[in-house]
Each structure stands twice: as C-alpha cells, then as structure tokens.
Design a protein around this motif. Structure first.
Motif, short mmCIF file in Angstrom:
data_model
loop_
_atom_site.label_atom_id
_atom_site.label_comp_id
_atom_site.label_asym_id
_atom_site.label_seq_id
_atom_site.Cartn_x
_atom_site.Cartn_y
_atom_site.Cartn_z
N MET A 75 0.84 -1.20 0.00
CA MET A 75 0.00 0.00 0.00
C MET A 75 0.87 1.25 0.00
O MET A 75 1.85 1.33 0.76
N PRO A 76 0.53 2.24 -0.82
CA PRO A 76 1.39 3.43 -0.93
C PRO A 76 1.51 4.22 0.36
O PRO A 76 2.51 4.92 0.56
N GLU A 77 0.54 4.11 1.25
CA GLU A 77 0.63 4.84 2.51
C GLU A 77 1.45 4.09 3.56
O GLU A 77 1.79 4.65 4.61
N ILE A 78 1.78 2.82 3.30
CA ILE A 78 2.53 2.01 4.27
C ILE A 78 3.93 1.68 3.78
O ILE A 78 4.90 1.76 4.54
N ALA A 79 4.06 1.29 2.52
CA ALA A 79 5.36 0.83 1.99
C ALA A 79 6.51 1.80 2.26
O ALA A 79 7.61 1.37 2.66
N PRO A 80 6.35 3.12 2.10
CA PRO A 80 7.48 4.04 2.34
C PRO A 80 7.91 4.09 3.81
O PRO A 80 9.00 4.60 4.11
N LEU A 81 7.08 3.59 4.73
CA LEU A 81 7.41 3.67 6.16
C LEU A 81 8.19 2.46 6.65
O LEU A 81 8.67 2.45 7.79
N ILE A 82 8.34 1.43 5.82
CA ILE A 82 9.06 0.23 6.24
C ILE A 82 10.53 0.59 6.52
O ILE A 82 11.19 1.23 5.71
N GLY A 83 11.01 0.19 7.70
CA GLY A 83 12.37 0.51 8.11
C GLY A 83 12.49 1.82 8.87
O GLY A 83 13.58 2.15 9.35
N LYS A 84 11.38 2.54 9.01
CA LYS A 84 11.42 3.84 9.70
C LYS A 84 10.75 3.73 11.08
O LYS A 84 9.98 2.80 11.35
N LEU A 85 11.05 4.69 11.94
CA LEU A 85 10.44 4.77 13.26
C LEU A 85 9.03 5.34 13.10
O LEU A 85 8.86 6.42 12.53
N VAL A 86 8.01 4.60 13.59
CA VAL A 86 6.63 4.99 13.34
C VAL A 86 5.82 5.01 14.63
O VAL A 86 6.19 4.39 15.64
N ARG A 87 4.72 5.72 14.57
CA ARG A 87 3.67 5.64 15.59
C ARG A 87 2.51 4.87 14.96
O ARG A 87 2.01 5.24 13.90
N PHE A 88 2.09 3.80 15.62
CA PHE A 88 1.05 2.91 15.10
C PHE A 88 -0.08 2.84 16.13
O PHE A 88 0.16 2.55 17.29
N GLU A 89 -1.29 3.11 15.68
CA GLU A 89 -2.44 3.06 16.59
C GLU A 89 -3.61 2.36 15.92
O GLU A 89 -3.91 2.61 14.75
N VAL A 90 -4.24 1.48 16.66
CA VAL A 90 -5.49 0.84 16.24
C VAL A 90 -6.57 1.24 17.23
O VAL A 90 -6.38 1.13 18.45
N THR A 91 -7.68 1.74 16.71
CA THR A 91 -8.83 2.08 17.54
C THR A 91 -10.05 1.33 17.00
O THR A 91 -9.98 0.65 15.97
N SER A 92 -11.17 1.50 17.66
CA SER A 92 -12.40 0.88 17.18
C SER A 92 -12.86 1.49 15.86
O SER A 92 -13.68 0.91 15.15
N ALA A 93 -12.31 2.67 15.52
CA ALA A 93 -12.74 3.35 14.31
C ALA A 93 -11.79 3.16 13.13
O ALA A 93 -12.12 3.52 12.01
N GLY A 94 -10.59 2.59 13.36
CA GLY A 94 -9.65 2.44 12.26
C GLY A 94 -8.23 2.37 12.79
O GLY A 94 -7.98 2.04 13.95
#
Length: 801
Positions: free
Chosen positions: A395-414
């Motif tokens: 996915m274009p919104e995810i692939a560029p972040l591989i290998g980088k420091l990220v903030r990841f959140e899952v909620t009931s809405a997404g």
C-alpha cells in the motif's frame, strides 16, 4: 402481511395522465409516487420484481445513476418495457412501504401509460427518555448510536440497539429501546410499555409461531465495516445488520415484515446499492437453510441478506486489538522472524501468521486472523495494537514507512501509521513501565499426586494447568486426560542442587553456533557461562546461582542480542545437567505405574500461566516422554523446566515486570493422544457476537494447529447457538481450508462438545466465584482415535471477557 403495509394501489390509465402518457414511447410506463396530497417523497426507491430474473431497484432523490429499464423522473420512475406481471415495492424514509403485484397486460401488447402509487406517511416519531419510535434522516446515524450499546471486535466498532414491535398485525408499533438503560426486551415491554405479561407469556407472544403479536431483535450498526460479497455487485459498507435470537422460530415472511417496518423508521439508511443498508443476517444454520430455500421472500422487496460466512469471508481488514505502539516498522516473514531478535521497540509487518509472536510493540499481518490466532491472543494479553490488512506492504501509505520509526495506533474506528521522532518514541516507552508482580508459590509440597488427589486450590503448588486438569478429570471422567502432577518443589530443588559440570559451557557455545548466531555473540555468551563453570579458581555455580546472576547483570539487561544468547545458553544448561537420581527413578516409576509403556505428555504448569488476568499461552514448552529409554520422563522433564528461561517467556515476563526468580515450573503428566482426528479451541462465550449468547469454536483437521496455523492452513470457525424449538445449531463463519466443502465435526460431535463445555463452564464459574455470564473459559479439545472420542484437554480463563 399487515394490512397497513398492503394498501391498495391506484392504477390510473391514460385519461387522468393522458398528457404525460402521450409523451412516452410505446411500451413505457410512468410510475408516479405520491401521498394522498400529491406530494412525492424527497427520496424513495422503487423495486420491480418480475417472475423471471433478479429484482431491480432504483433509488430516486439520492443522486444515483439510473438502473437499466428504470429511470427517475419528476414525481416518479419511468419503466421501459415492463414484464406482463411484476411486483412493485415503494420504500421511502418516514413512509409505510407499499407493495403490490401489477398486471401490465400480455407480452407483446401495449402496457398502460401510467401508474400512480399512493403511499402513506408514518405518524410523527416520538422520543422519550426510554425509547424512540423512529430515527430522523436529517440527524444521520447519531440517534441510533445514542440509543445503542457499543463494542468492538474483529468486524470493527459495533453499535447494537434493541427493538420491540408490538400489536401485530394491527398498529405494528415500533420501539427503538435505549439499550444502555433497557438491554432486556421483556423488562422494556413490562416496565416501560406496561405490557402485563409474565416472562413465559411474553416469550409466547414474541418469539414463537406465525401468529405472534410481537417481534423483538437487535440492530447492529458497523460504521467502518467494508466486506465483499459475491452475490452483490459492490462491497457492503457501513451496514446495519438485522438479527434475531437464534432460538426464535420466525419465518422468512416475518423477517420481511420486520424489514419493512424498521427500514422507513431509520432515516439515514440507503434504499439501494450496498452502502448504509439494512441487511438481514440469519442467526444460524437453521435460519440460513430456510431462507436459502426461497430467498425471493426477502429480495423481491429490494431488501438484502447475508450469511455469517459471507460476512467473514468478505473482510478486507480486521481491527483486532486496540492500542498504541512506537517502533521501527519491520517487514518480516515467519521464517525471518524466527532468525531475528525483535523487541517492544519494533512494529512488525508480517507477511504470514507466525507460529509464535515474541514481545513487540504492535503487529500488522497480511493474512486475516481469528480472535484465537496466536498473534491476536498475544496482542490482547499485552494490550498491543493488532491489525490484519491483506496487501499492507504494497500500500502506498505504508510501503514508504518500512524501516522507519513509526507511531502505530489501532482504535475501534480504524488505524493510523505515521513516521515519528526518537524523542516521542522514548517518551512513550518510558510511560509503559508496569507495576512489579511477584507470583506466589508453595515450594514445600513434594510427592507425585494423581489428578484424583489434587484440585483447584492446589494450583499454588502444582500450577493452574495441572490443578485445572485435575478438576476436568474429576468432572468429565473419560472425556478429560488422567495423570499426575510434579509440584514446584522439584524444579526448585533441581535448580538449587544441580552444579555446572566442567566443559558444559563449550557444549553450550557449540549449540549457540549451530542455531545460526554469530561467533562473536556466542563467544560473549561463552564468557558469561564460564564464570559459572568455575573459571579462574571460583567454585562452580548451581543453576539457581547462574540464573540469579543473569537476571541481575546490567550488560545482559541492556543488550537484547546478548541477552537472547545468554538465555539460550541457560536453556541448554538446564536441559543437559542431570537430575537427582532418586527423583529421576521416582518419576520414571510413577509414569510406568500410571501409564505402563504408553506415551505421555509432560506439560508445563507454572505459576505464571492460565491465570485470570494473565494467560501466558504458549510461553512454555511441553514434551513427549515414556517410562524408560532415551525419552524417559526423567530426561525429558529438564526440557520443560528449561523453558522457564526461554527468550520469549523471559521477554514476556519482563514486559509485564514479573519477577523472574519467583517463577516456578510444575509439570502435568497425562496420556498422549497420538491419533488426533480433529483438534480445536472453544470459548464458552460467543466472542464473535457478544450480543448473542453462545460459544465460539475454532477447529482443524488432525493435529494441524488452530492458534498457530501452518502453511496458511486456516481453521473452521463457527458459533454454537440455541435453535428454534430447543437444542443447538451452528452459525458458521468459514470452513477449514483443509476441508473447504464440509464441516470437520459431525452434528453429534458438536452436541457432545457443547454439553461437555457447558458442564465445564458451570463448574469453573463456581470455582472462580463468579456468575456464569461473567466468566468465559478457554478450552482446548480434540477428537481422537478411530471412534473419534472427545477429550477436553485444557481449561483456563479467557482473559479478555
């Protein structure tokens, strides 16, 4: 069908609408939709169902494209070349639906030029502190959400609202209950509406028969759901599912009546397409089979229905566990994960489901999961975000972040995934420190007690697994394993008494290298080991002294690669230092006494697993053994004890700040079951749909794991629910990928599993001192041998309930 819904349609032929009709092509009919005052609803749908072919629906006033043969015009719909006979249904928010069969004349003849369908407005909606009789269109889904009870699961956030329909077939009064205040239909009808029936009378009027005077059910709104359905042209999105109790014996005709009564009173619903639709979901196999025999009962009026299997097979995203994580986004296959040291400072993007999941900050899997998949069980236990998203790495919104420091959140809405800074990540990691936990134990009890001689209260000396197995055996007899327990006392005696023999650190280094670690890290671990071996004139350490030094070493604590290698070294030491000869002889003799020459399982039973607030599932190892030979129990038990110090178990405890030196390992010894025909896991509550009572089951062929799928093998998933008239039925979400066309268990086997599990649930609810609805048990079962005998092999609390 209620007379209120079957109003007479005025069929007006050319004289009154001559001008309009004269402008139409030959074979074209103008259908005018209006109320008694001549006003056309701002939004309405016309469904045309001919004897042959699929029903066609056009929704007017919604800005949608026309449908072949149906075109919205001023005040109505133009029909091109209608069939000789068709059932016309008009639906509009705030209006009673209208349905009538129209004779358009013989094929080849000229159809009437115009038809007028006169629809009646519903009475104004009423809203009180206890209910609403309708939800206005202008306010969108907000009125429904305000009255609903919320939850979240693998289908995403859900808002469930109970409804009650009274006085059928006359006035057909519809009430949307404030479900937070009035979650029970009977209480609402009795206390709010003043209906004087007893519970039995209420049940007879509401849930039984074709002549009932009431209906009751649940509407569940999934605002973020998007699922594919092969029977429908576009994905279903943000649906409102109509559900009835599995034991309700209502007919498809009664379901269709409920759809017609409810839909016009929920203003934000769309009337065509697959977005924001009211969709009937049959409760179980009985209802699915009845509707499948004649789906036109639902479809001819423009309504939709879906099975549980269609819902789950069509998922393209699962929001499985909420949470926040900061870490490096790492793309790994299960094979790569086995060779990679990861920690809570990593967010994993996994191409497939791994057999085990070490401590990590969060997980995204490109394979769909079940709630009982090991990845999700681990995430739920740890409180870490877990998302299933097929194709995520592309996915274009995810692939560029591989290998980088990220903030990841899952909620009931997404979910959100975005690049972050090291300062923000470190601040988050500091905030996750947990209060220290020191597990309790009784280290004095010795002997090798049979399951018949111990029980629930003995978990403090033999571990919860062994204690619960003892309870299962006494409760279920031959439907549970028999055996005995090895108390904590012997693990602690071994660790305190066994001394590192000369040369064992060289053997540990060779083992370290054979598992693919570098020479540098294995050499460093060898140096740590040598201090315990008595190097430099020091006395050799006991295993307990060695473990104590490891836990307190700053360098070990600071370097994860070094820590993993040193822990692997301790696992090797514990697994290779001989046990006390007297204990070894006693253990092997007990195995021979109880089991003879049969194969047994030595199963971990610690004081840090199978607890009410901590599952610890899969952290420790179990091994096969015999009374003698190279797999004698006295040799193999060391491997079970050694798993206390395995990397994954150690890191899990560190994550929860559990005191490592307070961990005790008992062992449950029971017969092995070498001829498994099927194996599975059952939760004694319906976690697939918490709004419906039942049990949730994952089952797979043979010995193929359910919670740790191998080679992409997916288990069969179903719920066990009540059925109309008594007994149980199955609501299946999917078949096993290894048995794609038929269920793994027979009907009698499902019944046997349900009855045994019900017995276990009641028994353990009493032991835990809780009411039955407040407890969910996690049971492992198998059907083994040519006769496919049922065995409940484990019982522990399901910690998420």
């Amino acid at each position: 069908m209620s007379h209120m819904m079957r109003k007479t349609i005025l069929l007006v032929v050319p004289m009154l609408l001559a001008a309009c009709a004269s402008e139409l092509d030959r074979g074209t009919v103008l259908v005018t939709v209006s109320d008694a005052a001549g006003n056309t609803p701002s939004r309405f749908a016309l469904t045309v169902a001919a004897p042959a072919g699929e029903p066609e629906t056009v929704e007017c006033g919604a800005g949608l494209e026309p449908v072949a043969g149906l075109d919205c015009v001023a005040h109505g719909v133009r029909m091109d070349k209608p069939s000789p006979v068709a059932l016309l249904t008009v639906r509009a928010p705030g209006y009673a639906p209208l349905q009538q069969e129209i004779d358009f004349g013989p094929a080849g003849g000229e159809a009437p030029g115009a038809v007028t369908l006169e629809i009646a407005a519903l009475p104004p909606f009423e809203k009180t502190d206890d209910y609403s009789t309708g939800l206005t269109e202008a306010d969108g889904p907000s009125p429904l959400i305000e009255l609903a009870s919320g939850s979240s699961g693998e289908l995403g956030p859900a808002h469930a609202i109970k409804f009650f329909i009274h006085d059928l077939p006359g006035k057909a009064e519809v009430y949307f209950q404030d479900t937070g205040k009035h979650p029970i239909h009977y209480d609402f009808a009795h206390d709010v509406l003043g209906i004087p029936w007893s519970p039995i009378e209420f049940g007879d009027h509401t849930y039984v028969g074709k002549d009932r005077t009431c209906m009751a059910g649940t509407l569940v709104f999934y605002p973020d759901m998007k699922v594919r359905n092969l029977r429908l042209p576009t994905p279903v999105s943000a649906p409102v599912f109509l559900e009835f109790f599995p034991s309700d014996n209502l007919t498809p005709d009664q379901v269709e009546l409920a759809l017609r009564l409810l839909e016009p009173r929920i203003g934000f619903l769309r009337l065509s397409g697959t977005a924001n639709r009211l969709i009937y979901v049959p409760a179980g196999a009985v209802q699915e089979q009845e509707l499948a025999a004649d789906p036109s009962v639902i479809e001819r009026g423009g309504f939709l229905w879906m099975t549980h299997e269609e819902i789950y097979q069509g998922l393209d995203m699962q929001l499985l566990n909420p949470g926040i994580a900061y870490g490096t986004l790492r793309l790994l296959s299960p094979e790569e994960l086995e060779e990679t040291v990861v920690s809570y400072t990593d967010v994993l993007l996994l191409t497939r489901l791994p057999i085990e999941l070490p401590i990590v900050g969060g997980t995204i899997t490109e394979e769909l999961q079940t709630p009982l998949a090991h990845v999700n069980v681990a995430a739920r236990t740890r409180g870490t975000p877990n998302l299933a998203l097929p194709g995520a790495s592309q996915m274009p919104e995810i692939a560029p972040l591989i290998g980088k420091l990220v903030r990841f959140e899952v909620t009931s809405a997404g979910y959100t995934l975005e690049e972050t800074t090291l300062d923000e990540a470190q601040e988050f990691w500091k905030s996750q420190h947990k209060e220290a936990k020191v597990p309790q134990s009784d280290d004095e009890r010795d002997g090798l007690p049979l399951f018949a001689e111990i029980g629930f209260a003995d978990s403090v000396s033999v571990g919860v697994k062994a204690a619960n197995l003892a309870e299962l055996h006494k409760l279920l007899k031959d439907k549970a394993p028999y055996g005995f327990a090895v108390p904590f006392h012997y693990y602690l005696a071994f660790m305190n008494g066994a001394v590192l023999p000369a040369g064992i650190c060289d053997d540990a280094r060779d083992d370290c290298l054979s598992e693919g670690r570098t020479d540098g890290i294995c050499g460093k671990a060898r140096q740590f080991c040598a201090k315990g071996e008595g190097a430099g004139g020091n006395a050799a350490e006991t295993l307990w002294q060695y473990a104590t030094r490891l836990v307190g070493d700053d360098a070990v604590r600071a370097d994860s690669l070094y820590r993993e290698a040193v822990l692997d070294g301790l696992v090797f030491l514990v697994g290779h230092v001989p046990v006390d000869p007297a204990f070894g002889a006693e253990l092997d003799a007990r195995v021979g006494e109880v089991f003879g020459n049969l194969k047994v399982r030595l199963r971990s039973s610690t004081n840090t697993e199978d607890l009410e607030d901590f599952s610890g599932a899969g952290l420790y190892e179990s091994y096969a053994a015999y009374a003698s030979g190279d797999k004698a129990a006295s040799l193999r038990i060391r491997k079970v004890w050694a798993s206390v110090w395995a990397w994954r178990a150690y890191e899990e405890r560190a994550f929860w700040n559990i005191e490592h030196l307070a961990v005790r390992m008992g062992v449950a010894v029971n017969q092995a079951f070498p001829d498994e025909q099927a194996n599975g896991v059952l939760i004694t509550q319906n976690i697939a749909d918490p709004f419906v009572a039942g049990m949730y089951v994952n089952v797979q062929l043979g010995e193929v794991p359910v919670t740790n799928p191998e080679n992409g093998a997916l288990p069969e998933v179903f719920s066990i629910l009540p059925r109309p008239g008594g007994g149980i039925q199955v609501a299946r979400q999917r078949f096993s990928s290894l048995s794609p066309d038929e269920p793994i268990l027979t009907d009698p086997e499902v019944i046997a599993l349900f009855l045994a599990s019900t017995k276990v649930h009641k028994h353990f609810a009493a032991l835990y001192g809780k009411p039955e609805p407040a407890v969910a048990m996690d049971l492992e079962f198998k059907f083994h041998g040519p006769e496919r005998a049922l065995i409940i092999k484990q019982a522990r609390p399901y910690t998420d309930w």
